[in-house]
Enzyme design. Structure first.
Site, PDB file in Angstrom:
ATOM      1  N   ARG A 120       0.900  -1.173   0.000  1.00 28.73           N
ATOM      2  CA  ARG A 120       0.000   0.000   0.000  1.00 28.73           C
ATOM      3  C   ARG A 120       0.928   1.209   0.000  1.00 28.73           C
ATOM      4  O   ARG A 120       1.493   1.566   1.044  1.00 28.73           O
ATOM      5  CB  ARG A 120      -0.916  -0.021   1.221  1.00 28.73           C
ATOM      6  N   HIS A 147      -6.382   1.189  -7.427  1.00 25.28           N
ATOM      7  CA  HIS A 147      -6.755   0.492  -6.183  1.00 25.28           C
ATOM      8  C   HIS A 147      -7.512  -0.787  -6.567  1.00 25.28           C
ATOM      9  O   HIS A 147      -8.698  -0.937  -6.278  1.00 25.28           O
ATOM     10  CB  HIS A 147      -7.621   1.402  -5.328  1.00 25.28           C
ATOM     11  N   GLN A 150      -9.684  -3.082  -4.056  1.00 30.25           N
ATOM     12  CA  GLN A 150     -10.959  -2.479  -3.657  1.00 30.25           C
ATOM     13  C   GLN A 150     -12.047  -2.786  -4.680  1.00 30.25           C
ATOM     14  O   GLN A 150     -13.187  -3.093  -4.329  1.00 30.25           O
ATOM     15  CB  GLN A 150     -10.801  -0.969  -3.511  1.00 30.25           C
ATOM     16  N   ASP A 237     -15.677   8.798  -3.585  1.00 28.97           N
ATOM     17  CA  ASP A 237     -14.465   8.644  -2.789  1.00 28.97           C
ATOM     18  C   ASP A 237     -14.070  10.029  -2.285  1.00 28.97           C
ATOM     19  O   ASP A 237     -14.641  11.044  -2.700  1.00 28.97           O
ATOM     20  CB  ASP A 237     -13.352   8.011  -3.638  1.00 28.97           C
ATOM     21  N   CYS A 277     -15.663   3.604  -0.769  1.00 29.80           N
ATOM     22  CA  CYS A 277     -14.602   2.688  -0.347  1.00 29.80           C
ATOM     23  C   CYS A 277     -14.140   2.932   1.088  1.00 29.80           C
ATOM     24  O   CYS A 277     -13.464   2.076   1.656  1.00 29.80           O
ATOM     25  CB  CYS A 277     -13.422   2.771  -1.308  1.00 29.80           C
ATOM     26  N   ARG A 305     -14.230  -6.733   1.323  1.00 35.44           N
ATOM     27  CA  ARG A 305     -12.777  -6.656   1.155  1.00 35.44           C
ATOM     28  C   ARG A 305     -12.132  -7.951   1.651  1.00 35.44           C
ATOM     29  O   ARG A 305     -11.190  -8.467   1.036  1.00 35.44           O
ATOM     30  CB  ARG A 305     -12.205  -5.457   1.928  1.00 35.44           C
TER      31      ARG A 305
END
Length: 324
Positions: A120, A147, A150, A237, A277, A305
């Site tokens: 990450r 991402h 996700q 987001d 998310c 997730r």
């Protein structure tokens, strides 16, 4: 949840891993059939059909974090545990990617000890450098560009609610960031009708848009908020991602009118759902009343997730033999 032992998988009835030994830096690192296998596995895991098997027993995953994390850290760690493996978390203070130690050297060390790496990180290029120098799978847990993990959870959620993503109108509203870019890639893979609604100057990455052009996939890019009317999925987001704090005031002004509210959710199709998310910056891109709305599936999405990433881990590492 299965009620009969006959419904539970055994080591002899597990599906074959479809991405064995590969990197997962982008959703386009899989083809449509492989995505189908991962999502089917995620659904099976969520139903509890894998609880009697530990296909990653004896394997280890390094979790490399340059950015803070709640969902990514917890779900990869718990996911490895539930599959019989082990995860070790490495913070940037411990590694100092590219500062304390060259990224290539970190990769060459980790490949000697663990069976996969999840990163990450700030830059997509860091993940490519890790992948270039490590002989084990590298997974993109978030970068400035994409991402992809996700989006696996997102599309698992969409399928749970709508049956299929193909032909469904998925509208992303807000910053043309890594989530918007990955939505474009998933539109290519799934046949969903992706629309990106964003202010002038905040559009998705031009190279990602070109990916869609090359694949013959139509992506709608607009600044018109009426695009949300009748949508099957509305997604947003944060306006200000980690590392963009200096632009906060400029971004808040640019995104005025793009906040997802309950009134906006009422404009979706009757079966439409709202996804985010997380974490949510309430008062900016959305409000608590939206994430708590009857059309919100935000927390189901967060749960997924775990299931989607477990499925990904199995399909990447499921054929690896413990090295000790």
């Amino acid at each position: 949840m299965p009620t009969s032992p006959a419904e539970l998988l055994t080591p002899d009835t597990l599906p074959s891993p479809v991405m064995a030994g590969r990197d997962f830096l982008s959703n386009l690192d899989m083809i449509s059939g492989e995505l189908r296998s991962v999502l089917d596995t995620a659904a099976s895991m969520k139903r509890g059909e894998w609880r009697n098997v530990k296909p990653l027993s004896g394997l280890s995953l390094a979790l490399v974090f340059e950015k803070a994390s709640l969902r990514t850290r917890t779900t990869f760690d718990v996911g490895m545990y539930q599959l019989g493996g082990h995860a070790i978390t490495l913070s940037n203070q411990e590694i100092g990617l590219g500062q304390r130690e060259r990224v290539s050297d970190v990769a060459r060390n980790l490949e000697r000890w663990v069976d996969g790496v999840m990163g990450r990180v700030y830059l997509q290029q860091t993940l490519h450098e890790l992948a270039d120098h490590a002989s084990i799978p590298v997974i993109n847990g978030l970068s400035d560009m994409l991402h992809p993990v996700q989006l696996l959870a997102d599309y698992q959620t969409i399928e749970e609610e709508l049956g299929t993503a193909r032909g469904k109108r998925v509208v992303y509203i807000g910053d043309g960031n890594n989530l918007a870019n990955s939505h474009i890639h998933m539109g290519i893979l799934t046949g969903s009708d992706v629309t990106i609604v964003t202010p002038v100057g905040y559009e998705p990455n031009a190279g990602v848009l070109m990916d869609a052009v090359k694949q013959g996939t139509q992506i709608t890019l607009t600044h018109d908020l009426s695009a949300i009317d009748g949508a099957d999925v509305l997604y947003t987001d944060v306006w200000i991602s980690m590392g963009q704090e200096a632009e906060a005031d400029i971004r808040r002004r640019a995104f005025q009118g793009y906040q997802v509210t309950p009134q906006m959710l009422d404009r979706l199709a009757p079966h439409g759902i709202f996804l985010h998310c997380l974490p949510a910056h309430y008062g900016e891109e959305t409000v608590p009343e939206a994430t708590e709305h009857a059309k919100s599936r935000v927390f189901d999405q967060a749960e997924n997730r775990l299931h989607a990433q477990k499925a990904l881990l199995y399909h990447l590492l499921g054929s690896v033999k413990p090295r000790w």
